[in-house]
Design a protein around this motif. Structure first.
Motif, PDB file in Angstrom:
ATOM      1  N   HIS A  87     -43.274  22.421 -31.940  1.00  0.00           N
ATOM      2  CA  HIS A  87     -43.129  23.918 -31.191  1.00  0.00           C
ATOM      3  C   HIS A  87     -42.575  22.637 -29.430  1.00  0.00           C
ATOM      4  O   HIS A  87     -42.416  24.116 -29.129  1.00  0.00           O
ATOM      5  CB  HIS A  87     -44.579  24.358 -30.899  1.00  0.00           C
ATOM      6  N   ARG A  88     -42.625  21.611 -29.520  1.00  0.00           N
ATOM      7  CA  ARG A  88     -42.428  21.745 -27.899  1.00  0.00           C
ATOM      8  C   ARG A  88     -41.007  21.429 -27.709  1.00  0.00           C
ATOM      9  O   ARG A  88     -39.865  21.423 -26.926  1.00  0.00           O
ATOM     10  CB  ARG A  88     -42.906  20.025 -27.014  1.00  0.00           C
ATOM     11  N   GLU A  89     -40.414  21.530 -28.820  1.00  0.00           N
ATOM     12  CA  GLU A  89     -38.383  20.790 -29.139  1.00  0.00           C
ATOM     13  C   GLU A  89     -38.051  22.068 -28.105  1.00  0.00           C
ATOM     14  O   GLU A  89     -38.858  23.478 -28.281  1.00  0.00           O
ATOM     15  CB  GLU A  89     -38.439  20.507 -30.543  1.00  0.00           C
ATOM     16  N   ARG A  90     -36.800  21.814 -27.910  1.00  0.00           N
ATOM     17  CA  ARG A  90     -36.271  23.100 -26.833  1.00  0.00           C
ATOM     18  C   ARG A  90     -35.939  24.152 -27.898  1.00  0.00           C
ATOM     19  O   ARG A  90     -36.606  25.073 -27.422  1.00  0.00           O
ATOM     20  CB  ARG A  90     -35.036  22.918 -25.917  1.00  0.00           C
ATOM     21  N   ALA A  91     -35.240  24.283 -28.994  1.00  0.00           N
ATOM     22  CA  ALA A  91     -34.568  25.256 -29.772  1.00  0.00           C
ATOM     23  C   ALA A  91     -36.211  25.904 -30.267  1.00  0.00           C
ATOM     24  O   ALA A  91     -35.750  26.497 -29.999  1.00  0.00           O
ATOM     25  CB  ALA A  91     -34.032  24.821 -30.954  1.00  0.00           C
ATOM     26  N   ASP A 101     -39.983  30.405 -30.359  1.00  0.00           N
ATOM     27  CA  ASP A 101     -41.429  30.499 -29.884  1.00  0.00           C
ATOM     28  C   ASP A 101     -41.730  31.645 -29.091  1.00  0.00           C
ATOM     29  O   ASP A 101     -42.458  32.934 -28.971  1.00  0.00           O
ATOM     30  CB  ASP A 101     -43.022  29.300 -30.195  1.00  0.00           C
ATOM     31  N   VAL A 102     -41.582  31.287 -27.341  1.00  0.00           N
ATOM     32  CA  VAL A 102     -41.535  32.593 -26.583  1.00  0.00           C
ATOM     33  C   VAL A 102     -40.720  33.821 -26.880  1.00  0.00           C
ATOM     34  O   VAL A 102     -41.676  34.717 -27.036  1.00  0.00           O
ATOM     35  CB  VAL A 102     -40.538  32.341 -25.367  1.00  0.00           C
TER      36      VAL A 102
END
Length: 189
Positions: free
Chosen positions: A131-135, A140-141
């Motif tokens: 979930h930390r990967e940019r895409a 998620d946002v």
């Protein structure tokens, strides 16, 4: 029926026997993680595993397996989702729906949440490192904003929360449930 088969020329236990064996091995959380994973991948199904257990009375670990089968969730998509769900159930915070599809008031799909109390519009999510990967983070946002706009409260937990601070995780979910229940009671219908 034989409990053995062959895989790549090697003798192995059948999927059903493997699930039966893993579900009888303590600790309980590991037994549940294994059974959930096999059920989710459709390697075995719950009715067949229940029948197999019934056909093998007196085997060591059978009481544990019976308990695991009452807790098993074929929709659980990862070991960490299972590890998050079990303490919530143990704390009496169930029933909880797994992999719940959230729809907006017009019936359009908003998102799928890991765990949910649909009547209270409360969701609990396990967020792994991906979930930390940019895409993924951007998706998620947008998804969380859409869930919020649909009236949902989403609590997000990490491996650290689940593995190192389970009591805090349970307390946070319990507080959110109390809050949502109080709001639901106060809200005119």
């Amino acid at each position: 029926m034989t409990d053995r088969t062959s895989f790549g020329g090697l003798p192995v236990t059948t999927a059903l026997r493997t699930a039966f064996d893993l579900g009888r091995q303590a600790p309980r959380i590991d037994a549940l993680v294994a059974v959930d994973a096999l059920l989710h991948r459709r390697v075995v199904n719950l009715p067949a595993l229940r029948r197999y257990a019934t056909a093998h009375p007196g085997w060591p670990g059978l009481p544990l397996l019976r308990e695991v089968l009452t807790l098993a969730e074929p929709l659980s998509e990862s070991p960490m989702e299972t590890r998050l769900r079990l303490p919530l159930l143990d704390a009496g915070l169930g029933p909880v729906a797994a992999q719940h599809d959230v729809l907006d008031p017009r019936g359009r799909f908003v998102g799928r949440v890991d765990l949910a109390w649909p009547a209270l519009r409360l969701a609990v999510e396990y967020d792994g490192d991906h979930h930390r990967e940019r895409a993924h983070f951007r998706r998620d946002v947008a998804r969380l904003n859409a869930l919020r706009a649909a009236g949902w409260l989403v609590l997000r937990f990490t491996a650290d929360d689940v593995l190192r601070h389970p009591a805090h995780t349970v307390a946070a979910v319990a507080a959110a449930l109390r809050e949502r229940q109080a709001t639901a009671v106060a809200r005119p219908h």
